[in-house]
Every structure is written in structure tokens, then in C-alpha cells.
Motif scaffolding. Structure first.
Motif, mmCIF file in Angstrom:
data_model
loop_
_atom_site.group_PDB
_atom_site.id
_atom_site.type_symbol
_atom_site.label_atom_id
_atom_site.label_comp_id
_atom_site.label_asym_id
_atom_site.label_seq_id
_atom_site.Cartn_x
_atom_site.Cartn_y
_atom_site.Cartn_z
ATOM 1 N N THR A 1 -1.193 4.900 -7.816
ATOM 2 C CA THR A 1 -0.824 4.679 -6.408
ATOM 3 C C THR A 1 -1.838 5.338 -5.494
ATOM 4 O O THR A 1 -2.256 4.755 -4.478
ATOM 5 N N GLN A 2 -2.262 6.544 -5.835
ATOM 6 C CA GLN A 2 -3.262 7.229 -5.017
ATOM 7 C C GLN A 2 -4.594 6.484 -5.042
ATOM 8 O O GLN A 2 -5.315 6.461 -4.037
ATOM 9 N N ALA A 3 -4.900 5.859 -6.164
ATOM 10 C CA ALA A 3 -6.121 5.045 -6.231
ATOM 11 C C ALA A 3 -6.028 3.863 -5.277
ATOM 12 O O ALA A 3 -7.009 3.505 -4.613
ATOM 13 N N SER A 4 -4.826 3.264 -5.181
ATOM 14 C CA SER A 4 -4.630 2.155 -4.240
ATOM 15 C C SER A 4 -4.794 2.630 -2.803
ATOM 16 O O SER A 4 -5.381 1.934 -1.963
ATOM 17 N N VAL B 1 -2.788 2.078 9.130
ATOM 18 C CA VAL B 1 -1.495 2.608 8.713
ATOM 19 C C VAL B 1 -1.203 2.126 7.295
ATOM 20 O O VAL B 1 -1.302 0.933 7.002
ATOM 21 N N ILE B 2 -0.843 3.078 6.436
ATOM 22 C CA ILE B 2 -0.477 2.765 5.059
ATOM 23 C C ILE B 2 0.932 3.292 4.813
ATOM 24 O O ILE B 2 1.204 4.476 5.009
ATOM 25 N N GLY B 3 1.827 2.410 4.395
ATOM 26 C CA GLY B 3 3.189 2.805 4.048
ATOM 27 C C GLY B 3 3.391 2.703 2.548
ATOM 28 O O GLY B 3 3.000 1.708 1.937
ATOM 29 N N ILE B 4 3.995 3.730 1.956
ATOM 30 C CA ILE B 4 4.187 3.787 0.508
ATOM 31 C C ILE B 4 5.653 4.058 0.203
ATOM 32 O O ILE B 4 6.273 4.937 0.812
ATOM 33 N N ASP B 5 6.212 3.312 -0.758
ATOM 34 C CA ASP B 5 7.572 3.583 -1.184
ATOM 35 C C ASP B 5 7.802 2.991 -2.571
ATOM 36 O O ASP B 5 7.138 2.029 -2.960
ATOM 37 N N LEU B 6 8.758 3.579 -3.290
ATOM 38 C CA LEU B 6 9.157 3.027 -4.582
ATOM 39 C C LEU B 6 9.800 1.660 -4.419
ATOM 40 O O LEU B 6 9.719 0.812 -5.311
ATOM 41 N N LEU B 7 10.450 1.450 -3.274
ATOM 42 C CA LEU B 7 11.121 0.184 -2.994
ATOM 43 C C LEU B 7 10.176 -0.779 -2.285
ATOM 44 O O LEU B 7 9.262 -0.352 -1.573
ATOM 45 N N PRO B 8 10.406 -2.078 -2.446
ATOM 46 C CA PRO B 8 9.595 -3.038 -1.698
ATOM 47 C C PRO B 8 9.902 -2.955 -0.209
ATOM 48 O O PRO B 8 11.031 -2.651 0.193
ATOM 49 N N ILE B 9 8.900 -3.207 0.619
ATOM 50 C CA ILE B 9 9.057 -3.188 2.078
ATOM 51 C C ILE B 9 8.600 -4.538 2.615
ATOM 52 O O ILE B 9 7.525 -5.024 2.251
ATOM 53 N N ASP B 10 9.413 -5.130 3.458
ATOM 54 C CA ASP B 10 9.008 -6.388 4.083
ATOM 55 C C ASP B 10 7.758 -6.158 4.917
ATOM 56 O O ASP B 10 7.570 -5.084 5.493
ATOM 57 N N PRO B 11 6.866 -7.166 4.997
ATOM 58 C CA PRO B 11 5.600 -7.003 5.726
ATOM 59 C C PRO B 11 5.794 -6.465 7.145
ATOM 60 O O PRO B 11 6.752 -6.803 7.831
ATOM 61 N N ILE B 12 4.856 -5.611 7.556
ATOM 62 C CA ILE B 12 4.846 -5.038 8.898
ATOM 63 C C ILE B 12 3.480 -5.322 9.514
ATOM 64 O O ILE B 12 2.452 -4.934 8.942
ATOM 65 N N PRO B 13 3.433 -6.012 10.646
ATOM 66 C CA PRO B 13 2.141 -6.304 11.281
ATOM 67 C C PRO B 13 1.334 -5.022 11.522
ATOM 68 O O PRO B 13 1.862 -4.031 12.020
ATOM 69 N N GLY B 14 0.082 -5.027 11.124
ATOM 70 C CA GLY B 14 -0.797 -3.894 11.369
ATOM 71 C C GLY B 14 -0.694 -2.792 10.339
ATOM 72 O O GLY B 14 -1.288 -1.720 10.528
ATOM 73 N N ALA B 15 0.047 -3.016 9.243
ATOM 74 C CA ALA B 15 0.219 -1.970 8.228
ATOM 75 C C ALA B 15 -0.073 -2.510 6.829
ATOM 76 O O ALA B 15 0.206 -3.672 6.532
ATOM 77 N N HIS B 16 -0.646 -1.651 5.998
ATOM 78 C CA HIS B 16 -0.829 -1.938 4.577
ATOM 79 C C HIS B 16 0.328 -1.281 3.826
ATOM 80 O O HIS B 16 0.598 -0.088 4.020
ATOM 81 N N LEU B 17 0.999 -2.021 2.968
ATOM 82 C CA LEU B 17 2.168 -1.514 2.267
ATOM 83 C C LEU B 17 1.916 -1.481 0.762
ATOM 84 O O LEU B 17 1.390 -2.429 0.185
ATOM 85 N N ILE B 18 2.290 -0.351 0.155
ATOM 86 C CA ILE B 18 2.100 -0.157 -1.277
ATOM 87 C C ILE B 18 3.441 0.184 -1.901
ATOM 88 O O ILE B 18 4.135 1.091 -1.441
ATOM 89 N N GLN B 19 3.825 -0.541 -2.948
ATOM 90 C CA GLN B 19 5.041 -0.194 -3.683
ATOM 91 C C GLN B 19 4.659 0.675 -4.870
ATOM 92 O O GLN B 19 3.894 0.264 -5.749
ATOM 93 N N GLY B 20 5.162 1.904 -4.880
ATOM 94 C CA GLY B 20 4.839 2.818 -5.960
ATOM 95 C C GLY B 20 5.171 4.246 -5.585
ATOM 96 O O GLY B 20 5.539 4.538 -4.444
ATOM 97 N N ASN B 21 5.033 5.156 -6.537
ATOM 98 C CA ASN B 21 5.236 6.592 -6.320
ATOM 99 C C ASN B 21 3.919 7.180 -5.812
ATOM 100 O O ASN B 21 2.904 7.098 -6.501
#
Length: 219
Positions: A113-116, A87-107
Motif C-alpha cells: 500500500t505504501q508503494a502505491s 489528495v490520496i485517500g486510503i482505507d481497507l474498505l472500498p470508497i466511491d470515486p471522489i473528484p480530485g482525489a486518488h483512492l487506494i483500498q488497502g492497509n
């Protein structure tokens, strides 16, 4: 005078004119259920209900959540895919860590961001790309509707670069008329397209969700 509240672990201040909003929140069964399930937002149940009907989340699936903050949909996805899922979550805003998910801050539309995202995906493609994004409300429904459809278009463009054949796409929109044309576009790319308003959506809300299944990239 300001009235402080704490919802889903975030403290904010509101004027006394917000008292009615606070009372509605207190009566809302999905707010209560979100707290008891440790979801960060009541909107998590929209994805729960869509998944109950369409089974877009399964153990081992790869899911990309566009506009993920504060993380309710990402939480649902992470719980459902478990094991070998991603699971990958993406947002312009920071997101607190979520177990089992990779989080990316960006558009998610930006190349960096797509490269990440591609780095995390490796040789995988997504089983589901979803978006619960809504525009900042201006009070002008025509303008808000137009902006919501722009967000849907952006999410779909991204989905076309990341979905595997047979994958699914979910996007929130505000009803206003031009969603008809967007649905026709989805029908050229997916084998099945449905329009839903989950029970967890507020009755007075003009929001709806497109659920597009069986991605056909060569169609």
C-alpha cells in the motif's frame, strides 16, 4: 420489524430500537449540513473546523487521508487543495470515486500500500497526513481507548515516512489517559501540538483530535 434508512446515499436496515438514533440524526445540524454540502458524512465538518483554526489545508497542498472511508475528510481536502494539489485517500474498505482525489483500498501500513502511495506521490512529500480512524467499539472503554491509541501510533509511523519538513499531522483518539504519553511523543517530532474537540464532535463523545504542526524530522 426492520426500519430502512438512506443516509449519504447508503441504504441500511435497523431494528425499531434504533428509532431514537434516527430521530437524533434528523435533529443533528451537521447531518443536515452534510447533506446540503454533499458530504458523505457529518464528520467532514470536524476537519472543516480544525482547518478553520489551523489552516492545514491550502491550495496546492498534498494531503494523505488514512482510514478515509466513506470519504468525508477526503472530500473536504480535495475541495480545499484544488489546482495543483494532490489528495490520496486510503482505507481497507472500498470508497466511491471522489473528484480530485486518488483512492487506494488497502492497509496503509502494508508495504504494498505504501508503494502505491509513493507511486502517486512521485517526488512530492505530504503537507498533511490526517486520520479520523476509530476502533470497532467493544463497549469496553479501556480496550477501545487502547485500540484508538494503537491507530494513532500507526498513523504517526506512516506520517513519518511521508510528511515534508514543516508538515502537519491530525489524528483522532478516544480519551482515556494514555493519550498524554502520545502527546509527549508528538512534541518531540513537531514544533506545536494541540488537543482539540471540534464543535462537530458529539457532546457525549470521548473523542479528541491531536493537531501537530511544523514537522521536525531531524529533531
Amino acid at each position: 420489524m426492520n426500519v430502512a434508512r438512506v443516509i449519504f446515499g447508503r441504504k441500511q436496515c435497523y431494528s425499531t430500537s434504533s428509532k431514537g438514533w434516527i430521530q437524533r440524526q434528523a435533529r443533528d445540524p451537521f447531518v443536515k449540513a452534510a447533506k446540503s454540502n454533499q458530504f458523505r458524512a457529518r464528520s467532514a465538518f470536524k476537519l472543516v473546523q480544525l482547518n478553520d483554526k489551523y489552516r492545514v489545508l491550502r491550495n496546492g497542498y498534498t494531503v494523505i487521508d488514512c482510514g478515509a472511508a466513506p470519504g468525508g475528510w477526503t472530500q473536504v481536502a480535495a475541495k480545499k487543495v484544488q489546482g495543483k494539489g494532490l489528495v490520496i485517500g486510503i482505507d481497507l474498505l472500498p470508497i466511491d470515486p471522489i473528484p480530485g482525489a486518488h483512492l487506494i483500498q488497502g492497509n496503509f501500513m502494508y508495504p504494498q500500500t505504501q508503494a502505491s502511495v509513493r507511486t502517486i506521490l512521485g517526488d512530492r512529500k505530504a503537507d498533511l497526513v490526517c486520520s479520523d480512524m476509530a476502533p470497532s467499539f467493544s463497549g469496553n472503554h479501556v480496550a477501545d481507548h487502547a485500540r484508538s491509541m494503537e491507530l494513532c501510533e500507526s498513523a504517526l509511523m506512516f506520517a513519518q515516512t511521508t510528511l515534508k519538513p514543516g508538515g502537519a499531522f491530525i489524528a483522532k483518539f478516544l480519551m482515556g489517559g494514555s493519550e498524554v504519553e502520545f502527546r509527549k511523543k508528538l512534541q518531540t517530532l513537531f514544533g506545536k501540538v494541540k488537543q482539540e474537540k471540534p464543535e462537530a464532535s458529539r457532546k457525549k463523545s470521548t473523542e479528541g483530535f491531536f493537531v501537530a504542526l511544523n514537522y521536525l524530522p531531524s529533531k
